[in-house]
Design an enzyme around this catalytic site. Structure first.
Site, short mmCIF file in Angstrom:
data_model
loop_
_atom_site.label_atom_id
_atom_site.label_comp_id
_atom_site.label_asym_id
_atom_site.label_seq_id
_atom_site.Cartn_x
_atom_site.Cartn_y
_atom_site.Cartn_z
N ASP A 13 77.31 65.17 -59.47
CA ASP A 13 78.24 65.44 -60.56
C ASP A 13 77.55 65.47 -61.93
O ASP A 13 77.71 66.41 -62.69
CB ASP A 13 79.37 64.40 -60.59
CG ASP A 13 80.29 64.52 -59.37
OD1 ASP A 13 80.51 65.66 -58.92
OD2 ASP A 13 80.77 63.49 -58.89
N ASP A 121 86.85 55.14 -62.37
CA ASP A 121 85.71 55.05 -63.28
C ASP A 121 85.96 55.75 -64.62
O ASP A 121 85.54 55.28 -65.66
CB ASP A 121 84.45 55.60 -62.61
CG ASP A 121 83.92 54.64 -61.55
OD1 ASP A 121 84.11 53.42 -61.73
OD2 ASP A 121 83.35 55.10 -60.56
N1 ARG Z 1 86.32 52.63 -55.43
C1 ARG Z 1 85.33 51.96 -56.21
C2 ARG Z 1 85.88 51.57 -57.56
O1 ARG Z 1 86.84 52.13 -57.99
C3 ARG Z 1 84.05 52.73 -56.33
C4 ARG Z 1 84.15 54.01 -57.08
C5 ARG Z 1 82.89 54.85 -57.04
N2 ARG Z 1 82.52 55.16 -55.68
C6 ARG Z 1 81.60 56.05 -55.31
N3 ARG Z 1 81.35 56.14 -54.06
N4 ARG Z 1 80.96 56.80 -56.17
O2 ARG Z 1 85.32 50.72 -58.19
#
Ligand code: ARG
Length: 389
Positions: A13, A121
């Site tokens: 990304d 995030d």
């Molecule tokens: N679900 C987790 C959170 O919200 C991790 C998010 C990022 N996960 C990833 N595989 N890039 O903190």
């Protein structure tokens, strides 16, 4: 030319983001945070530059991550929905803080991140940035660009000759730091499918772990782990050590369906060997040194604390306030816990502390009993009186 500082990881990304922002007419400054993901930063920096970044900042944030985030979370026994030790969630406010700092240094008008519009995030980055400097513009290319899937992004990367590690077969999205790994996407989206062996980044499968248990002793000082088997380590070293020994024994895996802040359920695989060991040890030590009222009240704060971290509210007054209470609760959390690691399990087998509230002479059923059992009758009579009435 408008300047933007992008939180850059070198993944699919953010690598596409650099090029996309550049094509939109921005001067792109990449900010790479070292939160213990153990990446080859020379390679990541090269990748940013070859993707079109004007400059790259790399900052080692590991010490601050451990002292100000991880250990605060550990002291609170913070965990989301009983399974997630919050590795990714804890790193975001810290990264955002420095993203804002770099933006100030560069006199950039905007910051950017590579998060999707469906995740947590984006919220964590943006809430933090808004709290710290609401005048900065925030760009989230992934939310607005033309690609409809990770497959299309991969094609874009190939067309533009952007180097990436993801393939259409191994579509995992992986986020790593000192406190753990988060793995999602690809085949994992089918929640009936057992996680394939190749999705795990750190841990041995319990089946392949040694047939003999490994015993370790973890010593805490005021809620902070300071020694393993009697030897002192820095926070970073201690976590690295426990990650190794835990991973070798298959400890710290979880496969979870979680409630995202944006209202959807998602499936994620987590690996947090050190986190699992420390969480287990810390809770056990608290069980011995905290009085019942404090321990039970603190438990009610743990899940809230975990939720605040998960929901991106690290820099909120309530998180800071609870943290002060947690800090106060830790003054007697000093002592040692003995653990047995065996085929994916982490079991407490012993504990000691000079602040122990466990008194053998009160608990014993053998000789030396100092508990006056005759007093129990009156205690129960008065205790039951209101209900009897
Ligand atoms: N679900 C987790 C959170 O919200 C991790 C998010 C990022 N996960 C990833 N595989 N890039 O903190």
């Amino acid at each position: 030319m408008k300047k933007v500082v992008l939180a850059y990881s070198g993944g699919l990304d953010t690598s596409c983001c650099v090029r996309w922002l550049k094509d939109k007419g921005y001067e792109v400054i990449c900010f790479i945070a070292d939160v213990g993901q153990n990446d080859d930063f020379v390679k990541v920096e090269k990748r940013a530059l070859s993707g079109g970044a004007a400059r790259v900042y790399i900052k080692d944030l590991k010490t601050e991550f451990v002292d100000e985030f991880i250990f605060k979370s550990l002291k609170a026994n913070a965990v989301y929905e009983g399974k997630y030790l919050l590795a990714t969630a804890l790193s975001r406010p810290l990264i955002a803080k420095y993203l804002v700092e770099v933006a100030h240094k560069e006199k950039a008008q905007a910051i950017a991140h590579g998060c999707t519009g469906k995740g947590n995030d984006q919220v964590r980055f943006e809430v933090t940035a808004r709290i710290l400097d609401s005048s900065l513009e925030i760009i989230a290319p992934v939310r607005i660009w033309e690609f409809k899937s990770r497959e299309e992004e991969i094609e874009y990367a190939h067309d533009k000759k952007i180097p990436i590690d993801v393939t259409k077969k191994k579509l995992y999205s992986i986020d790593k730091n000192l406190w753990g790994v988060s793995i999602e996407s690809g085949v994992l989206e089918d929640v009936w499918v057992e996680p394939p062996a190749d999705c795990y980044q750190w841990t041995k499968s319990p089946e392949d772990a040694p047939n003999k248990p490994t015993y370790i002793e973890v010593e805490f000082n005021k809620g902070i782990p300071v020694k393993i088997n009697g030897k002192a380590y820095s926070g970073i070293e201690l976590i690295e050590k426990l990650n190794k020994v835990g991973a070798a024994n298959g400890v710290g895996r979880s496969d979870m369906i979680e409630n995202r802040l944006v209202g959807i359920k998602s499936r994620e695989i987590y690996e947090a060997p050190a986190g699992a060991i420390l969480y287990c040890a810390h809770k056990e030590l608290e069980a011995m040194v905290l009085d019942r009222e404090l321990m039970h009240y603190k438990e009610t704060r743990s899940s809230l604390y975990g939720e605040l971290i998960y929901n991106g509210l690290w820099y909120s007054p309530i998180r800071v306030g609870i943290s002060k209470f947690i800090e106060e609760s830790q003054k007697n959390v000093t002592g040692t816990v003995r653990l047995k690691l065996y085929k994916g399990n982490c079991t407490v087998v012993g504990r000691k502390s000079r602040h122990s509230l466990y008194k053998q002479e009160l608990a014993t059923y053998s000789k030396g009993d100092k508990f006056d059992q005759s007093l129990a009758e009156g205690f129960i009579r008065i205790y039951s009186m209101p209900f009897q009435v």
